[in-house]
Structure formats: structure tokens, C-alpha cells
Design an enzyme around this catalytic site. Structure first.
Site, PDB file in Angstrom:
ATOM      1  CB  THR A   1     -16.876  24.574   1.758  1.00 54.92           C
ATOM      2  OG1 THR A   1     -16.082  23.943   2.774  1.00 54.92           O
ATOM      3  CG2 THR A   1     -18.203  25.009   2.352  1.00 54.92           C
ATOM      4  NE  ARG A   2     -14.011  19.096  -3.491  1.00 57.18           N
ATOM      5  CZ  ARG A   2     -14.082  19.570  -4.729  1.00 57.18           C
ATOM      6  NH1 ARG A   2     -15.139  20.245  -5.120  1.00 57.18           N
ATOM      7  NH2 ARG A   2     -13.101  19.357  -5.563  1.00 57.18           N
TER       8      ARG A   2
ATOM      9  CG  ASP B   1      -5.124  -2.010   7.621  1.00 57.49           C
ATOM     10  OD1 ASP B   1      -5.727  -1.967   6.525  1.00 57.49           O
ATOM     11  OD2 ASP B   1      -4.571  -1.013   8.127  1.00 57.49           O
TER      12      ASP B   1
ATOM     13  CG  ASP C   1      -2.078  -0.919   1.046  1.00 52.16           C
ATOM     14  OD1 ASP C   1      -2.551  -1.024  -0.106  1.00 52.16           O
ATOM     15  OD2 ASP C   1      -2.522  -1.544   2.024  1.00 52.16           O
TER      16      ASP C   1
END
Lengths: 562, 682
Positions: B374-375, B511, B300
Site C-alpha cells: 500500500t505504501r 559493514d 556512506d
């Protein structure tokens, strides 16, 4: 050793590679392309025996075993009935049953151990229809098995290894027969007889009538050399001028011993697309061949202590090869005879151009060890390379671990099944050879066959059973035929042939079913010199450790004494 | 649990192993190891011969037969000792684990109290701060910090909470704060702790496929050597030499591969043990073996290859703004931003422009936190509206304020995106100042590790949810061989199957519950201990440290295990050469002698010039026995793995264990003979 002798050896090696390589490529074609020239004949044959459907290893093995059993009966029958059959101009009687059984086993297993004098025991019909036919057929069986095993290595996730009948047919008619015809014609041109007339009678200069045996010699000599058979027309085999008249025929017959087995290594490389690996297998074989020769040749040249003390002139001189010339043809001298003795035991051939019994301790140890390692130094047609696979698998298994991966060979994982068959294939035959030798040196009936006393006699017995279990067929000439040695010899030849053969087919079947893992930097490479060295090491260690105690009491002690 | 590699031998372990060596003499146990069984049989027979000779009063050879018998028994005992000591180290660890196992009483949600051992799967229990968690389970309610040192040895507490991928708790660990409601996920007696104890004790140990194959080969060689030795007697009779049974047995034991036969199971147990020391639990020896074969490693991106979060790496101005001004506005807008990204902007502003953090409190400041709608985030400050956020969101904000954006901004945004970064646009009211380049930071040393893996022949594939452009840039920077972008569990699964179809072995870590199918499909699936129990069930190893780069070490341990096996097999067989040269000339010293009583021709093979035939044979047998304990440390520690390429590694090991195996016994047997012959007068 003369410069001329060394030159001859080098010429031999160069010619061997030059001829074997193209032949190997042709053989790879023979076993892989669906259609070859004259396909109609092949189709006809295959229709007769039940089609060209591919077989699993078990089915392949079953067909092969039935086929070989049937031929054993035929060969035995013809020998027993030859007195009543045609093509028997010299009116030879029935072959005694123990000899007939031994001979049947001998020719069906591609051994060609001869407990008889060919010209004085076997009618022409027997020589041709029983023995010479088997020289083709048994060789083709070995070649077919090798083709099947190689297919097993190259295929992935498959269950079939090919069709026995097709492999057999193609081995005979596209490889053995053409080569035999070519060689036979050359031999005839050099003076080897090829006739169905009975023996000739000549008047010698002293005015005495002399009987000269002859017959369909050229054809039989050609196939006995090419098919790693070794059973000659004459008792004295290729030492007889009628089998081997001159230097040219000697060279050609020598080349024929190793030609097909050597070519099969290249064939293998082509069929599995691993030419570099094949070259390394070739290198390992060649190295062992060279080591053997490097021991045998000087040993013969040097002679034994007894010989040197006897007052015989063994100094090399003009037109004189010197050395131990006992039981050697003056025409061929030391170099060619030692070369022949080495090659014929590297291969499962067993033809001889001189007496092995009279070799020095070192010169005699080399053929013995060559055979004992299982005839994998080029070896028998087919059986040499499939026998080598056993050692390769063991080498790859042990050494493969040392690079930190579970072992694999050409991308196929080597697991318990393969190791089981490889261990049986590599270790069973030498075990039987030792056991039979042990039996023959302590029983009265066994001792009756031994000709010489002491260590040399021991070597005769060891050599006899090693030769028969490994399907070589050459002998330390002293070893005599009794019912004991004939029956045990027959058993030795049968198990020695078919146990490894079945083990090899089983490995082929098992490998065919596997997936192939791609090569990575962590893979143990089998295409480099390290592998070749390793392979030689494994052969020397495993087979060598087994034969060492026996060697100690045979050639080694003899060499130390004389 | 052992945190660091413990000392190989402690007094207690050695003493316990010596004690355990004797019950293992039971032939019913020995028969599982054909090589050592033959040795035991030989020991029994020579002992029998000794007593028969004693009774009959044959005194001339008595000491010799007795000495051989003693050393043969010692050979068997040394082999037992090797196995016992490997097991003993596991047992010591199991004992410390057991000590932590709890006899706690569990409180069910309905108030009833039951012993922890009687909890069934599906029971729901309540755990208060300070309680030991009674069983493996999933948190269904609450959040708390848990001390997992009993399992992992790590003393820092970890946070466990309901929902998501950190909801699993392990029985035997201790809740430090808050309270949790836990649903039990295990059957009684099958908890993680139980399995762990069984694993380190070696109770569940079965022979691995490769061990079985090696055993077959060793058995084959043994049978062959039996044939070679048994036939030697008739051969000797032919040569008018008497060879006693004692000598034949001594020769047989010397020849059969006792060294590897004695150490084989110790090597396997020690391999598992080495993993345990690295805090990895392998569920089977087969998994450890497979890890040596891994061709492809799926890693990952986040947390494994890169640091967990993106960091600001550059301020890009647009429309001729003063760079320091951009940095200042970016910093102000981030002062209240506690996300790692926000903090990294503050750090960069300080490092690049020396802008220090300021106290906003005196000013009228209102923080605008980030929201998914709104980001953007920022601060309203002295009537100014400072914002930073996704490009289109900030552009929309500026346009709403009546401002305009230029092509220069689009260009800067695109440049950052193309380079694999995340552009963060910074604006004040209706005016865009520039772009902050957020970037994934590759962990230090990753490049070297991937190089090492490449040399081992292992391909690394980075798995990330990023778009392909971003993924490609990070992949390049980190030096992985390949990447899978926009990864979903399905695509990950498909990739594993694809690699496997090509014959490759795949290893991965995971996981989350959605990793479980892929973990099960992979040949080596390492679940993080912090992960869900579904993930832990699916994988065939659990990493207690939850360190995804552990995979690399696991691969090394797997390879070491196989190398050690191969090296000692080679060594064992190579030893035989010297043993022949010791024993055969001794046996046949007088064979074919020209004068009675004189040494015969085969004495010439006595290249080591060993004292007498008896001292020679005894020396070989003593060497054969002593080499076993001498190699125990190597078997337990494993032959070192070096990523130098397969051929170089093979050559090296062949030289050391093959050639070394031929030469060493010549020297050792000679030395032993000097003692046996010259000092003891044999």
C-alpha cells in the site's frame, strides 16, 4: 670590491639567465621531438649503431659503459703511439703510461684533470682526436643520461628511458657542436689561434729567440668551456692570452661554463611540465652560487694576513683591483678571477683563469666546498642536475614525511629503492674522496705529490681527490704527478663518474615504472620558495657535515693562522 | 581495553621497560638496527680500551675512557628503553585482553561439550543467555543482546541477529538474553581476539615500506659518517695531532643519527598504539602508513553524514487548506506510527502549531500500518480515514474514494522532490490536505570536518542509494566534494578502481557482506565491528566503536606517524652541527699551536667556550644519550598534526625540528659542560 666588479658579476648573472632559458627550451625539443632538421643524417647514424629502439635503464647503462670503455682504450692508445703518428709537428714523444692512463680516465669521465702540460706533452693529433673528441663525447654522455633520467621522471608506468645513441647523437650535433662553432668563431675573431702549424719562433726586443706554442686552440677552448671539461690547450689554461685574450672572451668563456648546466634546469622544467619547480631548483643552485661568490670575492679582496703584513700594496685604486693578486691575471683582476673560480667549481668544469693554489683560505675553501657537494650548483653538463636529483630525493624524502604523507616527488612515490640509489649517488663520491685523501696524506708516495707544507699542503691533497672524484679537473696547482697520484686519480675519476651516473639511471628506471599521484592540498609542494630553502639546507647539512672535519684541518685552520 | 588515552607512563610500564632494556643488548637483536648496532660496537670497544688501560696502569685518561664507555652503553640502553616502553604499553593492553579470553566449554548442537579452543571452522554451537560466546562466528538462528565490552570497552549491550549485516559475534563477548545458534567461522587460535592480542603486543610487527626506506637512508648516512671519522685519524696524523680511539668513537656516535635510530621503532609501535586507543585495530603497520596518504574518502551517507533517518521539516498545504488542519491530520495519522519519520511528524506538529499528542483510545481508532504494497499508513478514526504515504499511492487512494487531486498537489510534490526531500502526501478520505516534507538531516559539525579534510588535501565522496537529485542536495548541504548516487556495490567498486587508476589512495568504511570486495580493493578499508565477518576479513582495519567518522581520526594518526619520523630525522641530523663545534675544537685544540702546550688556532671554533677538550667531548656524548629519553614522550605521543596545508606545516616543522635542532644542542651541550666541567671538575 669595486663597483665595477660588482657590476660585472651582476651583468654575468643577467646574461646567464637570458641565454640559458631559451637554450633550455630548445634542448627540451631536442630530446623530445621525433624528427629534427637533417633527420636523414641521424637516421643514417642510428642505422649504423642498431636502430632507434628505446632502452630500459639497464640496457641504456650497458651501452653507455661499453661505449665509454672503448673510448678509454682509444684515448690511451693514441697517447702512447703519438710519436709514430701524424700531426705531430713538434715531435713530441709517447706519453708515459701512468699519465696516459690518468688522462684517458680524465677525458672519458669529463673531468679533464691534467697531469701534463698540454702544449709540451700532447701532439696535435692527440689534442684533437683523443682529447677534444672526448670533450664532446664525454659531455654528450652526461647530457644523454640526464635526458634519460628526466624521461624516467616524466613517464608513468613505463619501462624505457630512451635510446642512448640517439640521445648521444642529438646532444653532440644539435647542442654542443653548434654552440662550440659559434663560440670558436668569436674567439678566433678576438685573436685566439686556430692552426695546425707547429710552434712559432719570434725574436724578442732583446734579440733572443722565443718559442711560442700555438695550435688548434679556439675550438678546444670553446668545447672545454661549454662541455664543462676544463682541459685547456695550454698548461696555464684560460689565464694564457692565447686562450683568453680580452674582456669579451673572458665574459663569453665565463658564461659558457654555466650555460648548458643552467639551461638544463629549464629544459627539465619543460620536459616534466613543472616550470615553477624548475625555477625553484634554479633558485637553490643560484643561491649557493651567490653564497660562494659572496665568500670568495671579499676574501680575495681582503687578502691574507701574511699578504697584508708583507708590505705589498693591496689597496684598491684607479686601474688597480687591489687584493690578493698572487697568481691572478692583471687583465682580469679580483672580481673576474673569483667569479671564474666559483663558477668553474660549481660546474664540473675545472678550467681556470688564475692559480687556485694562491687563493686565500676563504677564496680557496669556496671552490673546494663547491666541488665537494658533488658539483650540483648547476654542475657538469647533465651530471649536475642528475646529481642534484639525489639531494632532491633525500630532501623530499625527509621533509615530505613532515607533511604527513609518504614522500613523493612530482607525483611519484619515493620508496626504499629510490632512497637506496639516491644515498649511493649523493654519499658515495664524497666518501671515496675522503678515503683517497686520507691515504695520500699518510703514505710516502702520497706525500710526494704535496707541494706546500702544513695545512695548505693538506688542502692541496684534499682538493686533488675531491676534484678528481667529482670529475672537476681543476687543481690546487701544487699537487704533483707521481704514479701513485696518477693511478689513484684514475680510479677516483672512474668511480666518481660512473657510480653516480648508474645510480641516476637506476632512479630514472625506477621512477618511470611508477604511477603518478595527482597533487592535492596535502602534497608537499616542490614549486615554492620553501622547497628551495630546504634543498639548500639539505645539501649544506649532508655534504657539509662530511667535509667539515677535513675543512677544519685545511682552509679553516689556515684562515685562522694567516 | 583503554577507553580514553591512558597516561603515557605508569610506574609499572616504566619499570617493566627498564627491565626489558637489558635483554635487548643482545647483538643479534641490535644488528637489525644498524645505527644502534654501531653504538653498541663502540661501547664494547671503549669498554675494552678501559680495561686494557686499567691493566696497563695508564691512569691519566682512565676516568675519561670509563665515562665515555658508560655513556655509550647508556645510549644503547636508552634506545632499548624507548622501544621497550612502546611495546610495554601494548603488552599491558594485551594482558587485559587475555584476561577476558575464555576457557569456556562450548555446547555443540548435537549436545556434545568441547573446550572452546578446540572448535573448528564450521562447527555449530548453542549459546544460552549468560554464556560467554566461545568463538567468532555467524548467528544462524535467533536474536539476542550481547555485551561486547570485553572487546570494545562499550558497556551498552548490542543486538545481534541471524541474517543481514548484524549477524557476526566475537569470541569472548557475553550473551545477555535469549539464545543463539552460531556457526564458527574461525580456525582455532586465529580468532579476532588472538589477532588483536598479537597486534597490540607488536608480535607481528614488520617494518613498513617507509620505515625500510628511512632505515636505508640512515644506514647510508652512518656509513658516510664512519668514513668521515675514520679518515679523520690520518688527517690528524698529517697535522701532527694524536687522536685516541675513544675520541674517534665518541665523535662517530655523536654524528650518526642515533636519535632517530633509537626512536624509530618506538614511533611505529606507538602509532599502532594510538589507533588502539581510539578503538581501531590496524591489521598492519603498512595500513596505518597508507592512511596518512589517503586522497579520497568514501563515506556512506546514512549514519555517517546524515542522521540515520529522515525527519519532517515542513507542512505544505494545497488548495487553500488551513495549515493547522494539515498539521493536525498529519499528526493524527502518525500517532501510532513508531517509525522515526512518524515520530518526527508528531514533533514538528507540536513545535510548529502547538498540537499536542492526544489519547485516541476513547475514540474508535484502527491503525493502518505501513506496508510495502500500500505504501501508506494511517488511522481509521471516527469514521474518517486518515492516510499519509507516497504521492502516487495516496493519490490512488483518494481517487478510489471518489476524490480528485489538483495540479497544486503535483507541484508541491515535485518541489519537495527537487529539493532532495521525500514528499509524504496527507489525505482524509477523498480529500488531499497537503504534503509533509521529509528531509535528511546532516549531522552537526560535518561541514567543518569536511573543510578540515579539504585542507588536509583529502576529497570526500558521499555514497548513497538515493537518486542523484536527492544526493546532490545533501552533498551540497553537508559540504562533501562529490557524491555517488544510486550506489550499488558494483558501482562503488568501479569508483574505487577509477580513483586508484588516477594514482589516488582510497579509504572507505563498510559493514555489510556486499561491502567486502570494495573494502578489500580500497587502500584503507575500515570495517565496522558490528559488521559481518566477511567485511572484517576484507578490510585492513576494524573499528570497534563502529563509528564511520573514525576514518578522519585514522588519517590523522597515519599522518602523525610519518610527521614524527620526519621531524626526528631532521632533528637528529641538525644536531650534528653543534656536536662538531663541541668535539672538533676539542680534538684539535693544540693543532698547529705556535708554542708547545698552548692552544692552537682551531680553539677559535670553540664557540661554546667549553671547559676542557675532555669535558667538551663528554658533554656532547652525554647530550647525545640524554636526548633519547627526553624525546620518548614525543615519539610515543607523536608530533601534532595540523590541517594548515602542506607548505605551512612543512615550514613550521622545519623551523621547530630543523632550526631548533641546530640551536638546541648548542645550549644543552653548554649546560652539560657547565655541570661536567665546573661542578665535577672534568
Amino acid at each position: 670590491m669595486s663597483g665595477q666588479g660588482i657590476g660585472q658579476v651582476l651583468l654575468y648573472c643577467a646574461l646567464l639567465v637570458a641565454l640559458a632559458y631559451p637554450l633550455g627550451l630548445w634542448m627540451a625539443r631536442v630530446y623530445t621531438v621525433p624528427r629534427l632538421p637533417f633527420a636523414a643524417l641521424e637516421n643514417g647514424f642510428l642505422r649504423l649503431v642498431g636502430g632507434r629502439r628505446e632502452q630500459s635503464w639497464k640496457s641504456y647503462a650497458k651501452t653507455l659503459l661499453i661505449f665509454s670503455a672503448a673510448f678509454s682504450v682509444v684515448v690511451y692508445g693514441i697517447q702512447r703511439l703519438q710519436a709514430h703518428l701524424f700531426l705531430n709537428p713538434d715531435h713530441l714523444g709517447a706519453v708515459p703510461s701512468h699519465i696516459a692512463l690518468n688522462t684517458a680516465a680524465s677525458f672519458v669521465t669529463n673531468t679533464n684533470w691534467q697531469f701534463y702540460g698540454g702544449e709540451s706533452t700532447m701532439s696535435y693529433l692527440t689534442q684533437i682526436s683523443a682529447l677534444a673528441v672526448q670533450q664532446f663525447v664525454s659531455a654528450a654522455v652526461g647530457m644523454a643520461v640526464l635526458a634519460a633520467v628526466i624521461r624516467g621522471i616524466s613517464r608513468r608506468s613505463a619501462s624505457e628511458l630512451g635510446n642512448f645513441w640517439m640521445d648521444l647523437y642529438r646532444s653532440m650535433f644539435y647542442i654542443l657542436l653548434p654552440l662550440t662553432l659559434v663560440l670558436a668563431v668569436i674567439l678566433v675573431s678576438q685573436g685566439v689561434p686556430q692552426t695546425f702549424s707547429g710552434h712559432a719562433t719570434a725574436k724578442t726586443v732583446e734579440g733572443v729567440a722565443q718559442t711560442i706554442a700555438r695550435g688548434p686552440v679556439a675550438l678546444m677552448v670553446a668545447i672545454k668551456q661549454l662541455g664543462t671539461n676544463g682541459g685547456g690547450f695550454f698548461n696555464a689554461n684560460s689565464a694564457v692570452p692565447f686562450e683568453n685574450p680580452n674582456g669579451l672572451t673572458n665574459l663569453l668563456e665565463l658564461l659558457s661554463i654555466l650555460l648548458i648546466p643552467a639551461a638544463q634546469v629549464f629544459m627539465f622544467g619543460k620536459m616534466v611540465l613543472q616550470r615553477r619547480h624548475a625555477w625553484m631548483v634554479f633558485a637553490a643552485m643560484f643561491a649557493m652560487f651567490a653564497i660562494g661568490l659572496a665568500i670568495a670575492l671579499p676574501s680575495e679582496q681582503h687578502g691574507s694576513q701574511v699578504l697584508r703584513a708583507s708590505g705589498v700594496n693591496i689597496i684598491q685604486g684607479h686601474g688597480q683591483s687591489g687584493g690578493n693578486m698572487t697568481d691572478k691575471e692583471v687583465r682580469f683582476g679580483i672580481a673576474n678571477t673569483a667569479l671564474w673560480a666559483t663558477a668553474t667549481t660549481d660546474a664540473s668544469n675545472g678550467s681556470v683563469s688564475g692559480g687556485h693554489d694562491a687563493l686565500t683560505a676563504g677564496g680557496g675553501a669556496v671552490p673546494l666546498v663547491n666541488i665537494f657537494v658533488g658539483e650540483v650548483i648547476f654542475g657538469g653538463v647533465g651530471s649536475g642536475l642528475y646529481g642534484m636529483f639525489f639531494y632532491i630525493l633525500i630532501a623530499v624524502f625527509v621533509a615530505g614525511l613532515m607533511v604527513g604523507r609518504t614522500p613523493e616527488y612530482l607525483g611519484k612515490k619515493i620508496e626504499a629503492r629510490e632512497i637506496k640509489y639516491a644515498a649511493v649517488g649523493a654519499l658515495f663520491v664524497p666518501t671515496v674522496a675522503l678515503a683517497l685523501t686520507a691515504m695520500s696524506v699518510v703514505t710516502h708516495s702520497g706525500l710526494a705529490s704535496i707541494y706546500n707544507p702544513g695545512a695548505h699542503g693538506f688542502t692541496e691533497a684534499l682538493y686533488a681527490y675531491t676534484s678528481q672524484t667529482n670529475n672537476n679537473g681543476s687543481a690546487f696547482a701544487g699537487y704533483g704527478a707521481t704514479s701513485f697520484s696518477a693511478y689513484f686519480g684514475a680510479i677516483a675519476m672512474y668511480v666518481g663518474r660512473f657510480v653516480p651516473l648508474l645510480a641516476a639511471l637506476a632512479i630514472g628506471g625506477s621512477l618511470a615504472a611508477k604511477k603518478t599521484a595527482p597533487v592535492s592540498a596535502g602534497t608537499f609542494r616542490t614549486d615554492g620558495p620553501t622547497f628551495a630553502v630546504l634543498l639548500v639546507g639539505v645539501i649544506v647539512l649532508t655534504a657539509g657535515l662530511m667535509v667539515f672535519p677535513a675543512l677544519t684541518l685545511g682552509p679553516i685552520v689556515e684562515g685562522l693562522m694567516h | 581495553m583503554a577507553r580514553t588515552a591512558t597516561k603515557l607512563f605508569t610506574r609499572e610500564i616504566v619499570l617493566a621497560a627498564i627491565r626489558d632494556s637489558f635483554p635487548k643488548l643482545d647483538p643479534r637483536l641490535q644488528v637489525k638496527n644498524p645505527v644502534m648496532f654501531i653504538v653498541e660496537l663502540g661501547s664494547a670497544i671503549t669498554t675494552g680500551i678501559f680495561f686494557i688501560d686499567l691493566a696497563r696502569g695508564h691512569n691519566s685518561e682512565l676516568w675519561f675512557v670509563g665515562a665515555i664507555a658508560v655513556w655509550l652503553w647508556l645510549t644503547v640502553l636508552f634506545a632499548n628503553f624507548a622501544e621497550a616502553i612502546a611495546e610495554g604499553r601494548g603488552k599491558a593492553q594485551a594482558a587485559s585482553l587475555r584476561a577476558t579470553r575464555t576457557t569456556t566449554v562450548a555446547r555443540l548442537r548435537d549436545g556434545r561439550e568441547v573446550p572452546a579452543a578446540e572448535l573448528q571452522r564450521g562447527d555449530v554451537v548453542l549459546v544460552q543467555a549468560g554464556d560467554v560466546i566461545p568463538a567468532d562466528g555467524e548467528i544462524i538462528e535467533g536474536i539476542g543482546s550481547v555485551d561486547e565490552s570485553a572487546i570494545t570497552g562499550e558497556s551498552a549491550p548490542v543486538i545481534r541477529e541471524a541474517g543481514g549485516d548484524r549477524s557476526a559475534v566475537t569470541g569472548g563477548t557475553k550473551l545477555l538474553s535469549d539464545h543463539l545458534v552460531i556457526e564458527v567461522t574461525q580456525e582455532p587460535g586465529k580468532s579476532f581476539l588472538d589477532r588483536m592480542i598479537a597486534l597490540v603486543e607488536g608480535a607481528e610487527r614488520r617494518k613498513t615500506p617507509n620505515e625500510i626506506a628511512l632505515n636505508i637512508l640512515l644506514a647510508g648516512l652512518t656509513i658516510t659518517f664512519v668514513a668521515a671519522v675514520v679518515t679523520l685519524r690520518p688527517f690528524a696524523i698529517y697535522a701532527h695531532t694524536a687522536v685516541s680511539q675513544t675520541i674517534l668513537i665518541a665523535l662517530l656516535v655523536a654524528l650518526i643519527p642515533t636519535t632517530i635510530g633509537a626512536l624509530l621503532s618506538a614511533i611505529g609501535i606507538a602509532g599502532m598504539d594510538r589507533l588502539v586507543q581510539r578503538n581501531v585495530l590496524a591489521m598492519s603497520g603498512r595500513a596505518v602508513e597508507a592512511s596518512g596518504d589517503v586522497d579520497v574518502l568514501l563515506l556512506d551517507k546514512t549514519g555517517t553524514i546524515t542522521l540515520g533517518n529522515r525527519q519532517a521539516s515542513e507542512f505544505i498545504i494545497v488548495d487553500g487548506v488551513n495549515p493547522a488542519e494539515l498539521a493536525e491530520i498529519a499528526q493524527l495519522s502518525s500517532l501510532a506510527d513508531e517509525t522515526p519519520e512518524g515520530r518526527s511528524i508528531v514533533v514538528l506538529a507540536k513545535e510548529a502549531y502547538g498540537i499536542r499528542g492526544r489519547e485516541l483510545a476513547p475514540h474508535e481508532a484502527t491503525f493502518v500500518p505501513f506496508s510495502a504494497t500500500t505504501r501508506m499508513s494511517g488511522v481509521d478514526f471516527d469514521g474518517r480515514k486518515l492516510r499519509k504515504g507516497a504521492a502516487d499511492a495516496v493519490k490512488k487512494f483518494v481517487e478510489e474514494q471518489g476524490g480528485r487531486t489538483t495540479a497544486q498537489l503535483d507541484e508541491a510534490v515535485n518541489r519537495v522532490a527537487r529539493s532532495g526531500g521525500t514528499p509524504l502526501v496527507v489525505a482524509q478520505d477523498n480529500f488531499v490536505l497537503g504534503v509533509v516534507h521529509l528531509k535528511d538531516i546532516v549531522k552537526g559539525g560535518m561541514n567543518e570536518r569536511f573543510d578540515e579534510l579539504r585542507r588536509m588535501g583529502i576529497r570526500t565522496v558521499m555514497i548513497t542509494g538515493d537518486n542523484p537529485i536527492t544526493a546532490a542536495v545533501i552533498a551540497e548541504e553537508a559540504g562533501v566534494d562529490d557524491f555517488l548516487a544510486e550506489a550499488t556495490p558494483e558501482r562503488k567498486m568501479a569508483l574505487i578502481k577509477e580513483e586508484q587508476a588516477m594514482g589516488r589512495l582510497v579509504a572507505m568504511t563498510g559493514d555489510g557482506t556486499n561491502d567486502a570486495p570494495a573494502l578489500a580493493q580500497a587502500d584503507v578499508g575500515v570495517a565496522m565491528n558490528t559488521g559481518t565477518s566477511a567485511a572484517k576479513e576484507a578490510g585492513n582495519m576494524v573499528d570497534l566503536d563502529s563509528n564511520p567518522t573514525k576514518l578522519i581520526e585514522i588519517v590523522e594518526v597515519g599522518k602523525q606517524l610519518l610527521i614524527t619520523r620526519g621531524a626526528l630525522t631532521t632533528f637528529s641530523i641538525a644536531n650534528d652541527v653543534a656536536k662538531y663545534f663541541a668535539i672538533l675544537p676539542a680534538v684539535f685544540a693544540f693543532t698547529y699551536a705556535t708554542k708547545a702546550g698552548q692552544r692552537g688556532p682551531l680553539d677559535a671554533l670553540n664557540v661554546m667556550h667549553l671547559g676542557t677538550p675532555k669535558s667538551a667531548i663528554l658533554s656532547a656524548v652525554i647530550f647525545n644519550a640524554l636526548i633519547i629519553p627526553a624525546l620518548v614522550p614525543l615519539a610515543l605521543r607523536g608530533v601534532k598534526y595540523r590541517a594548515i596545508g602542506a607548505t605551512a606545516l612543512l615550514r613550521r616543522n622545519l623551523l621547530i625540528y630543523g632550526l631548533g635542532g641546530v640551536i638546541l644542542p648548542f645550549i644543552a651541550i653548554k649546560l652539560i659542560d657547565l655541570i661536567v666541567h665546573n661542578l665535577l671538575g672534568a
